[in-house]
Motif scaffolding. Structure first.
Motif, PDB file in Angstrom:
ATOM      1  N   ALA A 158     -13.627 -53.120 -10.532  1.00  0.00           N
ATOM      2  CA  ALA A 158     -14.351 -52.900  -9.278  1.00  0.00           C
ATOM      3  C   ALA A 158     -14.979 -54.201  -8.794  1.00  0.00           C
ATOM      4  CB  ALA A 158     -15.427 -51.850  -9.473  1.00  0.00           C
ATOM      5  N   LEU A 159     -15.095 -54.345  -7.468  1.00  0.00           N
ATOM      6  CA  LEU A 159     -15.764 -55.516  -6.928  1.00  0.00           C
ATOM      7  C   LEU A 159     -17.210 -55.576  -7.415  1.00  0.00           C
ATOM      8  CD1 LEU A 159     -14.461 -55.686  -3.252  1.00  0.00           C
ATOM      9  CD2 LEU A 159     -14.199 -57.435  -4.997  1.00  0.00           C
ATOM     10  N   ASP A 160     -17.862 -54.437  -7.405  1.00  0.00           N
ATOM     11  CA  ASP A 160     -19.227 -54.342  -7.923  1.00  0.00           C
ATOM     12  C   ASP A 160     -19.445 -52.909  -8.393  1.00  0.00           C
ATOM     13  OD1 ASP A 160     -21.934 -54.204  -8.459  1.00  0.00           O
ATOM     14  OD2 ASP A 160     -22.483 -55.527  -6.797  1.00  0.00           O
ATOM     15  N   PRO A 161     -19.556 -52.681  -9.708  1.00  0.00           N
ATOM     16  CA  PRO A 161     -19.744 -51.319 -10.217  1.00  0.00           C
ATOM     17  C   PRO A 161     -20.975 -50.635  -9.632  1.00  0.00           C
ATOM     18  CG  PRO A 161     -19.252 -52.839 -12.008  1.00  0.00           C
ATOM     19  CD  PRO A 161     -19.513 -53.675 -10.788  1.00  0.00           C
ATOM     20  N   GLN A 162     -21.958 -51.423  -9.179  1.00  0.00           N
ATOM     21  CA  GLN A 162     -23.170 -50.842  -8.619  1.00  0.00           C
ATOM     22  C   GLN A 162     -23.012 -50.440  -7.156  1.00  0.00           C
ATOM     23  OE1 GLN A 162     -25.557 -50.277 -10.826  1.00  0.00           O
ATOM     24  NE2 GLN A 162     -24.222 -51.310 -12.318  1.00  0.00           N
ATOM     25  N   VAL A 163     -21.927 -50.907  -6.522  1.00  0.00           N
ATOM     26  CA  VAL A 163     -21.687 -50.582  -5.104  1.00  0.00           C
ATOM     27  C   VAL A 163     -20.261 -50.065  -4.974  1.00  0.00           C
ATOM     28  CG1 VAL A 163     -21.864 -51.395  -2.721  1.00  0.00           C
ATOM     29  CG2 VAL A 163     -23.190 -52.528  -4.530  1.00  0.00           C
ATOM     30  N   PRO A 164     -20.017 -48.801  -5.360  1.00  0.00           N
ATOM     31  CA  PRO A 164     -18.645 -48.258  -5.328  1.00  0.00           C
ATOM     32  C   PRO A 164     -17.992 -48.341  -3.961  1.00  0.00           C
ATOM     33  CG  PRO A 164     -20.150 -46.808  -6.516  1.00  0.00           C
ATOM     34  CD  PRO A 164     -21.000 -47.832  -5.851  1.00  0.00           C
ATOM     35  N   ALA A 165     -18.795 -48.334  -2.909  1.00  0.00           N
ATOM     36  CA  ALA A 165     -18.225 -48.343  -1.555  1.00  0.00           C
ATOM     37  C   ALA A 165     -17.440 -49.615  -1.282  1.00  0.00           C
ATOM     38  CB  ALA A 165     -19.337 -48.178  -0.524  1.00  0.00           C
ATOM     39  N   TRP A 166     -17.699 -50.679  -2.036  1.00  0.00           N
ATOM     40  CA  TRP A 166     -16.956 -51.917  -1.822  1.00  0.00           C
ATOM     41  C   TRP A 166     -15.520 -51.832  -2.327  1.00  0.00           C
ATOM     42  CZ3 TRP A 166     -20.839 -56.408  -3.279  1.00  0.00           C
ATOM     43  CH2 TRP A 166     -21.865 -56.428  -2.324  1.00  0.00           C
ATOM     44  N   GLY A 167     -15.247 -50.844  -3.165  1.00  0.00           N
ATOM     45  CA  GLY A 167     -13.880 -50.644  -3.626  1.00  0.00           C
ATOM     46  C   GLY A 167     -13.493 -51.548  -4.786  1.00  0.00           C
ATOM     47  N   ASP A 168     -12.182 -51.638  -5.010  1.00  0.00           N
ATOM     48  CA  ASP A 168     -11.649 -52.394  -6.144  1.00  0.00           C
ATOM     49  C   ASP A 168     -11.337 -53.831  -5.768  1.00  0.00           C
ATOM     50  OD1 ASP A 168     -11.769 -50.188  -7.837  1.00  0.00           O
ATOM     51  OD2 ASP A 168      -9.759 -49.509  -7.258  1.00  0.00           O
ATOM     52  N   SER A 169     -11.388 -54.690  -6.772  1.00  0.00           N
ATOM     53  CA  SER A 169     -10.995 -56.078  -6.590  1.00  0.00           C
ATOM     54  C   SER A 169      -9.488 -56.209  -6.803  1.00  0.00           C
ATOM     55  CB  SER A 169     -11.732 -56.967  -7.599  1.00  0.00           C
ATOM     56  OG  SER A 169     -11.238 -56.706  -8.911  1.00  0.00           O
ATOM     57  N   ARG A 170      -8.985 -57.424  -6.753  1.00  0.00           N
ATOM     58  CA  ARG A 170      -7.564 -57.667  -7.019  1.00  0.00           C
ATOM     59  C   ARG A 170      -7.321 -58.004  -8.480  1.00  0.00           C
ATOM     60  NH1 ARG A 170      -4.997 -62.867  -6.584  1.00  0.00           N
ATOM     61  NH2 ARG A 170      -6.468 -64.591  -6.751  1.00  0.00           N
ATOM     62  N   TYR A 171      -8.331 -57.780  -9.334  1.00  0.00           N
ATOM     63  CA  TYR A 171      -8.227 -58.130 -10.744  1.00  0.00           C
ATOM     64  C   TYR A 171      -8.012 -56.885 -11.595  1.00  0.00           C
ATOM     65  CZ  TYR A 171     -10.310 -62.237  -8.702  1.00  0.00           C
ATOM     66  OH  TYR A 171     -10.557 -63.311  -7.892  1.00  0.00           O
ATOM     67  N   VAL A 172      -7.306 -57.063 -12.702  1.00  0.00           N
ATOM     68  CA  VAL A 172      -7.113 -55.976 -13.652  1.00  0.00           C
ATOM     69  C   VAL A 172      -7.547 -56.436 -15.034  1.00  0.00           C
ATOM     70  CG1 VAL A 172      -5.204 -54.915 -12.382  1.00  0.00           C
ATOM     71  CG2 VAL A 172      -4.713 -56.618 -14.140  1.00  0.00           C
ATOM     72  N   ASP A 173      -8.068 -55.494 -15.788  1.00  0.00           N
ATOM     73  CA  ASP A 173      -8.377 -55.689 -17.200  1.00  0.00           C
ATOM     74  C   ASP A 173      -7.135 -55.246 -17.960  1.00  0.00           C
ATOM     75  OD1 ASP A 173      -9.289 -55.716 -19.771  1.00  0.00           O
ATOM     76  OD2 ASP A 173     -11.053 -54.477 -19.419  1.00  0.00           O
ATOM     77  N   LEU A 174      -6.431 -56.202 -18.556  1.00  0.00           N
ATOM     78  CA  LEU A 174      -5.098 -55.950 -19.095  1.00  0.00           C
ATOM     79  C   LEU A 174      -5.114 -55.904 -20.617  1.00  0.00           C
ATOM     80  CD1 LEU A 174      -1.996 -55.738 -18.796  1.00  0.00           C
ATOM     81  CD2 LEU A 174      -1.926 -58.249 -18.723  1.00  0.00           C
ATOM     82  N   VAL A 175      -4.499 -54.851 -21.177  1.00  0.00           N
ATOM     83  CA  VAL A 175      -4.298 -54.732 -22.617  1.00  0.00           C
ATOM     84  C   VAL A 175      -2.833 -54.374 -22.862  1.00  0.00           C
ATOM     85  CG1 VAL A 175      -4.909 -53.535 -24.746  1.00  0.00           C
ATOM     86  CG2 VAL A 175      -6.674 -54.013 -23.031  1.00  0.00           C
ATOM     87  N   LEU A 176      -2.166 -55.141 -23.718  1.00  0.00           N
ATOM     88  CA  LEU A 176      -0.761 -54.917 -24.060  1.00  0.00           C
ATOM     89  C   LEU A 176      -0.672 -54.576 -25.539  1.00  0.00           C
ATOM     90  CD1 LEU A 176       0.740 -58.071 -22.305  1.00  0.00           C
ATOM     91  CD2 LEU A 176       0.677 -55.752 -21.378  1.00  0.00           C
ATOM     92  N   ASP A 177       0.033 -53.499 -25.866  1.00  0.00           N
ATOM     93  CA  ASP A 177       0.286 -53.111 -27.250  1.00  0.00           C
ATOM     94  C   ASP A 177       1.788 -53.049 -27.475  1.00  0.00           C
ATOM     95  OD1 ASP A 177      -2.394 -52.308 -28.578  1.00  0.00           O
ATOM     96  OD2 ASP A 177      -2.491 -51.315 -26.623  1.00  0.00           O
ATOM     97  N   GLY A 178       2.256 -53.661 -28.553  1.00  0.00           N
ATOM     98  CA  GLY A 178       3.682 -53.627 -28.848  1.00  0.00           C
ATOM     99  C   GLY A 178       3.975 -54.272 -30.184  1.00  0.00           C
ATOM    100  N   THR A 179       5.196 -54.057 -30.661  1.00  0.00           N
ATOM    101  CA  THR A 179       5.644 -54.655 -31.917  1.00  0.00           C
ATOM    102  C   THR A 179       6.826 -55.558 -31.622  1.00  0.00           C
ATOM    103  OG1 THR A 179       4.919 -52.739 -33.196  1.00  0.00           O
ATOM    104  CG2 THR A 179       6.538 -54.198 -34.231  1.00  0.00           C
ATOM    105  N   MET A 180       6.649 -56.851 -31.853  1.00  0.00           N
ATOM    106  CA  MET A 180       7.681 -57.839 -31.547  1.00  0.00           C
ATOM    107  C   MET A 180       7.305 -59.172 -32.176  1.00  0.00           C
ATOM    108  SD  MET A 180       6.750 -58.494 -27.538  1.00  0.00           S
ATOM    109  CE  MET A 180       6.709 -56.732 -27.248  1.00  0.00           C
ATOM    110  N   PRO A 181       8.233 -60.123 -32.277  1.00  0.00           N
ATOM    111  CA  PRO A 181       7.870 -61.458 -32.761  1.00  0.00           C
ATOM    112  C   PRO A 181       6.815 -62.100 -31.861  1.00  0.00           C
ATOM    113  CG  PRO A 181      10.253 -61.163 -32.803  1.00  0.00           C
ATOM    114  CD  PRO A 181       9.697 -59.984 -32.067  1.00  0.00           C
ATOM    115  N   LEU A 182       5.915 -62.853 -32.463  1.00  0.00           N
ATOM    116  CA  LEU A 182       4.850 -63.485 -31.691  1.00  0.00           C
ATOM    117  C   LEU A 182       5.406 -64.401 -30.607  1.00  0.00           C
ATOM    118  CD1 LEU A 182       1.810 -64.073 -31.322  1.00  0.00           C
ATOM    119  CD2 LEU A 182       2.097 -65.952 -32.956  1.00  0.00           C
ATOM    120  N   ALA A 183       6.483 -65.121 -30.900  1.00  0.00           N
ATOM    121  CA  ALA A 183       7.059 -66.029 -29.907  1.00  0.00           C
ATOM    122  C   ALA A 183       7.491 -65.276 -28.653  1.00  0.00           C
ATOM    123  CB  ALA A 183       8.251 -66.786 -30.507  1.00  0.00           C
ATOM    124  N   ASP A 184       8.033 -64.070 -28.822  1.00  0.00           N
ATOM    125  CA  ASP A 184       8.428 -63.273 -27.663  1.00  0.00           C
ATOM    126  C   ASP A 184       7.209 -62.917 -26.821  1.00  0.00           C
ATOM    127  OD1 ASP A 184      10.912 -63.442 -28.757  1.00  0.00           O
ATOM    128  OD2 ASP A 184      11.130 -61.308 -29.211  1.00  0.00           O
TER     129      ASP A 184
END
Length: 493
Positions: A158-184
């Protein structure tokens, strides 16, 4: 900017892998905090947690905003104060990708001299990047990472969690889970973080084409969003995109006339879309052949990671689809890329994945309308081809067989291939048009089929098409040859 990589202890084919072995792969000792000077600031590597069972490595990039302005390393925004008012010090972008390449460059290449037994070992990984600028939102994140085998959690900030009316930002909190070689995993981040951001902090040159192909050739060539990734990574530089597209397609046994990108221009002067890649033209040609013979129950023999399976499942005409591959790992990746767990039951029920070999008789493959060998035969040694012929044409004996294979004469069109080089390092041979025609007619005569040869892709007047296709139809009166080869009992995957 912060990026963390977490792994747990696991068992591999070479034995037990402790979570703390992540330090060997990253070439950074878990007991030390290290700092590295970069043109954009300072990168820090440290380990918030280290144990036998769980280990986390962190890459923290402190960007020097004054240095960015002085070095004119930031650009692309339209308003006058963009150099001073921006998110570069805080949001993961091409700067973090550059830091990753500099600090973990040896790990990115997959090398581990101290522990070579760890090279290429699949690890259970969790990667977290708390603030990723994303021009396309969570949906684009999933489109880019899910086909690579990741379970994606992308939460819009969110742009500001305290002001929901402002809506969402262009940023995401990203988490990736998977099993693969580290280089990949590092390769995926190195290429896709700048793509998500949609802007690079440095000038794109021909060197960037080399970096893209070198760091993503193993997976980008067959990625469903390849064109988008290529355009964004190279900042829509038409000639660079054309060069990268041609080189990636050569790695994937595909071809396209990349010069079309340079020659074409839309009416309003904007950048034209890249031409349809041969990998898609080839799949379309196979589907057309299957429809021509009225096939409904189809075996994709040597299905790999499921590129053709996806197309077959999208057409309800194909009521039963069987993907077969000798490599269990390829079938696992196909299952992830097809997202079987999210498929509607009506679609999932039409698909079966099996581990089996194209060169041994498998009774479970008998009785189908068609068997497809799409870019498979050239991966076999020539002395193994008779075994494939017996298992497919002699024992499985489908009503139709579709075979595609590269046309060796066309290889001179690839600037990245030197004389005598084949399109893929695993190819054991590549046929000219006359060699393929001779093989196809011989197989058809020996096993009671008629064969029709078709071109795939734009035909060169002298060199022919980039890919050649053989459509075999079984003669109604033909007899089954004697059973003279070993059989195997395949298992469902």
């Amino acid at each position: 900017m912060l990026l963390t990589i977490t792994t747990n202890a696991t068992e591999s084919a070479t034995g037990h892998v402790a979570a703390s072995d992540l330090g060997y792969l990253l070439h950074k000792h878990p007991d030390r905090v290290q700092a590295f000077d970069l043109p954009v600031g300072t990168a820090h590597v440290f380990y918030p947690e280290v144990s036998e069972n769980r280990c986390t490595a962190a890459l923290l990039l402190e960007v020097d905003p004054i240095g960015l302005v002085r070095g004119k390393r930031f650009g692309g925004d339209a308003f006058a104060l963009a150099q001073y008012v921006n998110d570069r010090p805080y949001a993961a972008s091409s700067m973090l990708a550059v830091a990753l390449g500099k600090v973990w460059g040896t790990a990115l290449k997959g090398r581990c001299a101290a522990r070579p037994d760890l090279e290429g070992v699949p690890l259970p990984l969790r990667i977290a990047v708390p603030a990723v600028p994303c021009s396309g939102g969570p949906d684009l994140v999933r489109r880019l990472f899910t086909p690579l085998g990741w379970n994606v959690t992308a939460r819009t900030v969110a742009l500001d969690p305290q002001v929901p009316a402002w809506g969402d930002s262009r940023y995401v909190d990203l988490v990736l889970d998977g099993t693969m070689p580290l280089a990949d995993a590092l390769s995926h981040l190195y290429v896709l973080l700048p793509v998500l951001d949609g802007a690079k902090h440095y000038w794109v040159s021909t060197d960037e084409v080399d970096k893209l192909v070198r760091n993503s050739g193993a997976w980008l060539a067959s990625h469903p969003e390849r064109d988008l990734v290529t355009r964004r990574y190279l900042r829509h530089q038409r000639s660079f995109v054309a060069d990268a597209t041609a080189r990636l397609e050569a790695l994937d046994d595909t071809a396209s006339d990349a010069s079309e990108l340079d020659a074409a221009a839309t009416a309003d002067g904007s950048e034209p879309e890249p031409p349809t890649s041969l990998v898609r033209l080839r799949a379309a040609a196979v589907l057309s052949a299957l429809r021509d013979v009225g096939a409904h129950r189809v075996v994709d023999l040597g299905c790999g990671e499921g590129a053709l399976l996806r197309e077959l499942l999208a057409d309800p005409t194909f009521t039963e689809v069987v993907g077969v591959d000798v490599a269990a790992g390829a079938l696992e990746r196909a299952e992830r890329r097809l997202a079987l767990e999210r498929m509607p039951d009506s679609v999932r029920g039409r698909l079966t994945l099996r581990q089996s070999s194209a060169t041994y008789r498998d009774r479970a493959m008998e009785g189908y309308d068609a068997v497809v060998l799409m870019e498979v035969v050239e991966h076999l040694d020539l002395d193994r081809l008779p075994a494939l012929e017996r298992s497919v044409f002699g024992h499985a004996r489908p009503a139709s067989v579709v075979v595609t294979t590269p046309n060796a004469e066309y290889n001179v069109r690839y600037e990245s291939l030197t004389a005598g080089t084949m399109r893929h390092p695993d190819h054991r041979f590549e046929w000219t048009r006359s060699e393929f025609a001779a093989w196809a007619s011989g197989v058809a005569e020996r096993y009671g089929y008629a064969v029709e040869l078709r071109p795939v892709g734009d035909e060169d007047p002298l060199l022919g098409p980039p890919t050649q296709l053989g459509l075999f139809r079984r003669a109604a009166s033909s007899l089954r040859p004697p059973d003279d080869s070993p059989s195997v009992d395949g298992g469902a995957a």
